[in-house]
Design a protein around this motif. Structure first.
Motif, PDB file in Angstrom:
ATOM      1  N   ILE A  94      -0.785  14.197 -78.011  1.00  0.00           N
ATOM      2  CA  ILE A  94      -0.165  15.519 -77.651  1.00  0.00           C
ATOM      3  C   ILE A  94       0.866  16.064 -78.609  1.00  0.00           C
ATOM      4  O   ILE A  94       0.848  17.347 -78.435  1.00  0.00           O
ATOM      5  N   ILE A  95       1.806  15.324 -78.968  1.00  0.00           N
ATOM      6  CA  ILE A  95       2.521  15.786 -80.126  1.00  0.00           C
ATOM      7  C   ILE A  95       1.914  16.688 -81.288  1.00  0.00           C
ATOM      8  O   ILE A  95       2.354  17.824 -81.725  1.00  0.00           O
ATOM      9  N   SER A  96       0.737  15.910 -81.658  1.00  0.00           N
ATOM     10  CA  SER A  96      -0.266  16.593 -82.602  1.00  0.00           C
ATOM     11  C   SER A  96      -0.564  17.982 -82.170  1.00  0.00           C
ATOM     12  O   SER A  96      -0.777  19.038 -82.950  1.00  0.00           O
ATOM     13  N   MET A  97      -0.904  17.962 -80.899  1.00  0.00           N
ATOM     14  CA  MET A  97      -1.538  19.415 -80.293  1.00  0.00           C
ATOM     15  C   MET A  97      -0.546  20.293 -80.190  1.00  0.00           C
ATOM     16  O   MET A  97      -0.902  21.442 -80.297  1.00  0.00           O
ATOM     17  N   VAL A  98       0.617  19.950 -80.053  1.00  0.00           N
ATOM     18  CA  VAL A  98       1.844  20.850 -79.827  1.00  0.00           C
ATOM     19  C   VAL A  98       2.023  21.537 -81.313  1.00  0.00           C
ATOM     20  O   VAL A  98       2.213  22.677 -81.152  1.00  0.00           O
ATOM     21  N   LEU A  99       2.260  20.780 -82.143  1.00  0.00           N
ATOM     22  CA  LEU A  99       2.286  21.201 -83.608  1.00  0.00           C
ATOM     23  C   LEU A  99       1.134  21.920 -84.028  1.00  0.00           C
ATOM     24  O   LEU A  99       1.404  23.019 -84.620  1.00  0.00           O
ATOM     25  N   TYR A 100      -0.051  21.575 -83.733  1.00  0.00           N
ATOM     26  CA  TYR A 100      -1.404  22.549 -84.000  1.00  0.00           C
ATOM     27  C   TYR A 100      -1.083  24.021 -83.174  1.00  0.00           C
ATOM     28  O   TYR A 100      -1.238  25.050 -84.040  1.00  0.00           O
ATOM     29  N   ALA A 101      -0.802  23.716 -81.910  1.00  0.00           N
ATOM     30  CA  ALA A 101      -0.714  25.160 -81.374  1.00  0.00           C
ATOM     31  C   ALA A 101       0.632  25.960 -82.135  1.00  0.00           C
ATOM     32  O   ALA A 101       0.251  27.219 -81.971  1.00  0.00           O
ATOM     33  N   TYR A 102       1.546  25.743 -82.349  1.00  0.00           N
ATOM     34  CA  TYR A 102       2.446  26.381 -83.027  1.00  0.00           C
ATOM     35  C   TYR A 102       2.023  26.732 -84.506  1.00  0.00           C
ATOM     36  O   TYR A 102       2.196  28.093 -84.646  1.00  0.00           O
ATOM     37  N   PHE A 103       1.603  25.872 -85.325  1.00  0.00           N
ATOM     38  CA  PHE A 103       1.058  26.330 -86.748  1.00  0.00           C
ATOM     39  C   PHE A 103      -0.360  27.441 -86.564  1.00  0.00           C
ATOM     40  O   PHE A 103      -0.548  28.155 -87.185  1.00  0.00           O
ATOM     41  N   HIS A 104      -0.988  27.326 -85.516  1.00  0.00           N
ATOM     42  CA  HIS A 104      -2.218  27.976 -85.027  1.00  0.00           C
ATOM     43  C   HIS A 104      -1.808  29.399 -84.865  1.00  0.00           C
ATOM     44  O   HIS A 104      -2.115  30.475 -85.427  1.00  0.00           O
ATOM     45  N   TRP A 105      -0.704  29.340 -84.086  1.00  0.00           N
ATOM     46  CA  TRP A 105       0.005  30.876 -83.601  1.00  0.00           C
ATOM     47  C   TRP A 105       0.497  31.545 -84.930  1.00  0.00           C
ATOM     48  O   TRP A 105       0.258  32.747 -85.206  1.00  0.00           O
ATOM     49  N   LYS A 106       1.247  30.621 -85.674  1.00  0.00           N
ATOM     50  CA  LYS A 106       1.796  31.278 -86.803  1.00  0.00           C
ATOM     51  C   LYS A 106       0.849  31.732 -88.071  1.00  0.00           C
ATOM     52  O   LYS A 106       1.134  32.827 -88.411  1.00  0.00           O
ATOM     53  N   LEU A 107      -0.121  30.976 -88.363  1.00  0.00           N
ATOM     54  CA  LEU A 107      -1.197  31.302 -89.189  1.00  0.00           C
ATOM     55  C   LEU A 107      -1.787  32.641 -88.646  1.00  0.00           C
ATOM     56  O   LEU A 107      -2.231  33.524 -89.428  1.00  0.00           O
ATOM     57  N   LYS A 108      -2.154  32.618 -87.249  1.00  0.00           N
ATOM     58  CA  LYS A 108      -2.976  33.780 -86.854  1.00  0.00           C
ATOM     59  C   LYS A 108      -2.525  35.075 -86.930  1.00  0.00           C
ATOM     60  O   LYS A 108      -2.884  36.040 -87.219  1.00  0.00           O
ATOM     61  N   ILE A 109      -1.004  35.153 -86.577  1.00  0.00           N
ATOM     62  CA  ILE A 109      -0.219  36.306 -86.682  1.00  0.00           C
ATOM     63  C   ILE A 109      -0.094  36.680 -88.231  1.00  0.00           C
ATOM     64  O   ILE A 109      -0.274  37.884 -88.582  1.00  0.00           O
ATOM     65  N   LYS A 110       0.253  35.668 -89.189  1.00  0.00           N
ATOM     66  CA  LYS A 110       0.256  36.000 -90.420  1.00  0.00           C
ATOM     67  C   LYS A 110      -0.991  36.777 -90.888  1.00  0.00           C
ATOM     68  O   LYS A 110      -0.965  37.888 -91.673  1.00  0.00           O
ATOM     69  N   LYS A 111      -2.003  36.320 -90.454  1.00  0.00           N
ATOM     70  CA  LYS A 111      -3.491  36.683 -90.929  1.00  0.00           C
ATOM     71  C   LYS A 111      -3.596  38.072 -90.641  1.00  0.00           C
ATOM     72  O   LYS A 111      -4.160  38.938 -91.117  1.00  0.00           O
ATOM     73  N   GLN A 112      -3.165  38.580 -89.194  1.00  0.00           N
ATOM     74  CA  GLN A 112      -3.412  39.646 -88.446  1.00  0.00           C
ATOM     75  C   GLN A 112      -2.344  40.634 -89.131  1.00  0.00           C
ATOM     76  O   GLN A 112      -2.819  41.895 -89.527  1.00  0.00           O
ATOM     77  N   GLN A 113      -1.234  40.342 -89.586  1.00  0.00           N
ATOM     78  CA  GLN A 113      -0.224  41.248 -90.114  1.00  0.00           C
ATOM     79  C   GLN A 113      -0.458  41.761 -91.774  1.00  0.00           C
ATOM     80  O   GLN A 113      -0.493  42.819 -92.234  1.00  0.00           O
ATOM     81  N   GLN A 114      -0.997  40.558 -92.374  1.00  0.00           N
ATOM     82  CA  GLN A 114      -1.373  40.933 -93.553  1.00  0.00           C
ATOM     83  C   GLN A 114      -2.849  41.301 -94.051  1.00  0.00           C
ATOM     84  O   GLN A 114      -3.386  41.508 -95.115  1.00  0.00           O
ATOM     85  N   LYS A 115      -3.768  41.191 -92.948  1.00  0.00           N
ATOM     86  CA  LYS A 115      -4.844  41.524 -93.077  1.00  0.00           C
ATOM     87  C   LYS A 115      -5.680  40.899 -94.145  1.00  0.00           C
ATOM     88  O   LYS A 115      -6.479  41.409 -94.800  1.00  0.00           O
ATOM     89  N   TRP A 116      -5.665  39.403 -94.048  1.00  0.00           N
ATOM     90  CA  TRP A 116      -6.480  38.638 -94.890  1.00  0.00           C
ATOM     91  C   TRP A 116      -7.707  38.685 -94.660  1.00  0.00           C
ATOM     92  O   TRP A 116      -8.138  38.835 -93.452  1.00  0.00           O
TER      93      TRP A 116
END
Length: 366
Positions: A94-116
């Motif tokens: 469960i803790i693993s999935m919580v951390l996953y959700a956080y970093f998934h959101w961070k990377l998704k935002i970064k990818k959209q903002q910088q248009k990777w």
């Protein structure tokens, strides 16, 4: 202390796999987000993996230490030790999935903002000749296992008079039966029935995976094809090993129910421990082999300026695949080792959930 050691080993295995999971998967898919090959060394991508592993490792070590102290000093009931151990395993996931959700959101935002990847040309590679090279185990291997529970049912009814009035339905960590049900024509074949359904589940998962598409990377098609074929082969071997071990264990339990007392407690315990160890060792070997495949080089063969098809839009939260255009029933997980359902294909639901419902129904009847 058998219950403690079994739970301890399983907790160690679960924690280690979850801690190193980001490093065992594709470098171009991080926390469920497609990362172009040109950005896999981006600072945020590297930091996300590192922070995830450090946080999870710290929590895991604390839980492991606390569980060990409590089991040695306070809790001496083996069943309770196993319950706590299983609870902690789920907590780690469960803790693993919580951390996953956080970093998934961070990377998704970064990818959209910088248009990777926006400047790259997306390419889909298809090789129709790969089907002939697929080395996944044929369905006949799993069908051969089905003869065991069928023969056991026949033998059980033949020896019906020898069976005790109370039929074991659960075995504790020591290998002794600790739950029973009344003897009748159905209860005496519960184990073979459950074995047969589980064999069917593994057979269906393997066959569904075999019929699913073989996705090749445009970055390096030859090596990608090699990796995909080997992953599929290792997956089918691991599925068959698991089905085979379950067949052996359930057959042993059924025969000891018919011929009560033919083996001592020590042998029963050895069988249980061996089963768990072989499953764990098999899981480790499977994980290492898949990880080694992912470490193979990803570049060469194509010029710069191209990338694989970005199918993030088909992955809900990076975990659930929903693509009506893809005929595959199963696809590779984005976070985790193995395969998951294409939720846009109803047949996938039937393959996975019908056997599970039947197993649950049989377990409730027992």
């Amino acid at each position: 202390m058998i219950g403690f050691w079994i739970s301890f080993v399983m907790l160690c295995f679960t924690g280690i796999i979850q801690i190193f999971l980001p490093y065992l998967l594709k470098r171009t898919v991080v926390f469920g987000v497609t990362i172009p090959a040109t950005h896999i060394e981006d600072k945020l991508v590297i930091q996300a993996k590192k922070i995830y592993s450090i946080i999870l490792a710290s929590i895991w070590l604390l839980l492991l230490f606390g569980y060990s102290i409590c089991s040695i000093v306070v809790i001496h009931n083996e069943d309770f030790q196993i319950i706590i151990g299983i609870t902690l395993m789920f907590l780690i996931m469960i803790i693993s999935m919580v951390l996953y959700a956080y970093f998934h959101w961070k990377l998704k935002i970064k990818k959209q903002q910088q248009k990777w990847g926006k400047h790259l040309t997306e390419i889909r590679v298809v090789d129709v000749s790969l089907r002939a090279k697929d080395e996944m185990l044929p369905l006949s291997y799993f069908i051969s296992l089905a003869f065991v529970p069928l023969l056991l049912m026949i033998y059980t009814y033949y020896q019906y008079a020898l069976l005790p009035e109370q039929i074991p339905t659960h075995w504790g960590p020591s290998g002794e039966a600790d739950a029973f049900t009344e003897k009748n024509r159905f209860s005496v074949i519960l184990l073979p029935l459950m074995m047969l359904v589980m064999q069917g589940l593994f057979a269906a998962l393997t066959e569904g995976t075999k019929r699913s598409g073989i996705k090749i990377s445009a970055i390096n098609p030859p090596k990608s094809a090699h990796k995909q074929l080997n992953k599929r082969k290792y997956t089918s071997w691991f599925m068959f090993l698991t089905a085979f071990l379950i067949t052996i264990l359930f057959s042993f339990l059924q025969l000891t129910t018919i011929h009560h007392g033919i083996v001592g407690k020590g042998i029963m315990l050895t069988i249980f421990i061996t089963f768990i160890l072989v499953i764990l060792i098999g899981s480790i070997i499977f994980s290492v082999k898949v990880s080694n495949l992912e470490e193979m080089g990803e570049r060469s063969g194509f010029s710069d300026g191209i990338t694989d098809i970005d199918d993030d839009r088909y992955w809900k939260g990076g975990l659930f695949y929903f693509n009506k255009e893809d005929p595959s029933l199963f696809v590779e997980k984005r976070f985790g080792i193995g395969w998951t359902i294409n939720f846009a294909r109803p047949m996938g639901y039937l393959i996975v959930f019908i056997p599970l419902i039947i197993i649950l129904f049989i377990a409730l009847l027992s």
